[in-house]
Design an enzyme around this catalytic site. Structure first.
Site, PDB file in Angstrom:
ATOM      1  N   GLU A  63      -5.213  -8.334   0.966  1.00 24.57           N
ATOM      2  CA  GLU A  63      -5.660  -8.036   2.331  1.00 24.57           C
ATOM      3  C   GLU A  63      -7.144  -7.713   2.297  1.00 24.57           C
ATOM      4  OE1 GLU A  63      -3.713  -4.958   4.667  1.00 24.57           O
ATOM      5  OE2 GLU A  63      -1.723  -5.760   4.185  1.00 24.57           O
ATOM      6  N   GLU A 111       0.795  -1.231   0.000  1.00 23.19           N
ATOM      7  CA  GLU A 111       0.000   0.000   0.000  1.00 23.19           C
ATOM      8  C   GLU A 111       0.827   1.281   0.000  1.00 23.19           C
ATOM      9  OE1 GLU A 111      -2.720   0.000   3.280  1.00 23.19           O
ATOM     10  OE2 GLU A 111      -3.775  -1.765   2.583  1.00 23.19           O
TER      11      GLU A 111
END
Ligand code: FCB
Length: 446
Positions: free
Chosen positions: A357, A169
């Site tokens: 995720e 991320e």
């Protein structure tokens, strides 16, 4: 609706769990490890809600074998974990810490011995403090420092690891770490944020090139958090705010690697990035990804405010009337996962997408030896339905990783929010499989 079953996702579908070095390992200064920016940040007062830190965390550094056995016991076939750069290179560059590399080598072997595929993330936010002192992500030299680090890890683990993710991320650590200042390194500067965005994008490409050059059949990807937005109104201002937020959160790190440049027209805040671009960067930033990992937690509600970042503040993002709210204050919106997957697929640039995720924190209560976390089980079921829906719409989703195996250190939120399929009793380091973990066990065994 038909019953959700493992078989519907395809025989080759990867089922995994994810965790990150700083959130689980502990052993923050063991065996020659150098400090990371998260060590420095959490050791400063008032940075973490419950004044905790990751010094010990889940003690995964010493308990990895048992934890990997748990992954197997739950029925998962893959374990996604990250490498701590300062454990491997205490000064960020130069001197290699053998003991650090040996630890990751043992983790890889522990996975393989149990038939669990190791999926390695090279950077999940814990930059060596030594490099932060030299400017960190705001210094362009980091592109070379990062390449050197990736080479060291590839040499040590590449004979046994096939699946690689360069970053976790990017948007989270550039934005929250360099503009909002709520995560390490705790910087609040538009200039440093913009510099970091560009250097991280170049480092994606540099890291991918190192993996391809040093390993024959590396499967090279990266992960992005994709946060679609939901508008509170329909005026032109709402639409502009939504476009700007989308450009900032979802496009600034994804599109340059695809060769699409920066979405400056939709997000004027990004205009200053030109100052950090040099001739040749357009080419140097390109990556031909084998896969993209999509990470999804919630949608954000868009409220037109003058500063784009403010749209994202959770207090503007809650809509208590319609959505369930998790312990981190995020709305439960399963169909947002379908939207996120569809959005990434629509670029037409990658042939494989993984959910790397997805998960939720809820208040968990230990009752005897059980945790009846029905809301988490429902969360997973509802989101898996959306993965199926995306697959039937033609989105090539090839795997799904739960966040997370264990309750762990949730960054600036400390140990409050529990995301695990397995409960961690931090005082004793006892692990207790929650009902959601048992649900997966049955689901995956079927
Ligand atoms: C993601 C992070 C992960 C964890 C979850 C809850 O944004 O990648 O480390 O904190 O959120």
């Amino acid at each position: 609706m038909t019953q959700l079953a493992r078989g519907q996702f395809g025989d080759e579908f990867t089922w995994g769990v994810a965790h990150a070095a700083y959130q689980v390992e502990g052993a923050w200064d063991a065996d020659g490890k150098g400090p990371s920016i998260w060590d420095t940040f959490t050791h400063r007062p008032r940075t973490v809600r419950d004044r905790s830190n990751g010094d010990v965390a889940c003690d995964f550094y010493h308990r990895y074998a048992g934890d990997t056995a748990l992954v197997k016991r739950l029925g998962f076939g893959a374990q996604r974990f990250s490498i701590s750069w300062p454990r491997v290179l205490p000064d960020g560059t130069g001197r290699v810490n053998r003991a650090g590399l040996d630890f990751y080598s043992r983790v890889v072997d522990a996975c393989l011995e149990r038939g669990v595929e190791p999926w390695v993330t090279l950077y999940h936010w814990d930059l060596p403090e030594a490099l932060q002192r030299r400017g960190g992500w705001a210094n362009r030299d980091i592109v070379d420092w990062f390449g050197e680090y990736v080479g060291v890890v590839a040499d040590a683990l590449g004979d046994r690891v096939r699946h690689w993710m360069i970053f976790n991320e990017p948007c989270s650590f550039t934005l929250v770490g360099h503009l909002a200042g709520q995560h390490a390194p705790g910087v609040r500067s538009l200039r440093k944020f913009l510099a970091a965005v560009h250097h991280v994008n170049l480092a994606q490409a540099a890291g991918a090139r190192v993996l391809r050059d040093s390993l024959d059949d590396a499967d090279v990807g990266t992960t992005h958090i994709v946060t679609p937005s939901r508008m509170l109104g329909t005026t032109r201002r709402h639409q502009r705010a939504a476009r700007s937020l989308d450009a900032l959160l979802n496009r600034a790190h994804l599109e340059p690697n695809f060769g699409l440049g920066y979405p400056i027209a939709d997000c004027p805040l990004l205009r200053g990035i030109r100052r950090y671009q040099r001739d040749g960067d357009d080419k140097a930033v390109l990556v031909d990804w084998d896969f993209i990992g999509v990470q999804y937690y919630t949608r954000l509600l868009v409220h037109p405010l003058p500063v784009p970042l403010l749209h994202a503040l959770p207090r503007y993002g809650r809509d208590f009337r319609r959505y369930e709210i998790t312990a981190t204050g995020w709305e439960v919106q399963p169909d947002g996962l379908h939207e996120a997957l569809t959005k990434v697929h629509a670029y037409g640039k990658v042939s494989r997408i993984y959910v790397t995720e997805n998960g939720a924190a809820f208040p968990d209560h230990l009752v005897g030896d059980r945790i009846h976390d029905d809301r988490r089980t429902a969360f997973y079921r509802d989101h898996l339905e959306q993965v199926r829906r995306a697959q039937s719409d033609g989105v090539p989703v090839h795997g799904y990783f739960c966040w997370s195996l264990l309750d762990n250190f949730e960054w600036a939120e400390g140990f409050g929010p529990r995301f695990g399929l397995v409960y961690t009793e931090f005082a004793t380091q006892r692990r207790i499989i929650k009902d959601s973990g048992r649900w997966f066990q049955e689901f995956l065994a079927a």
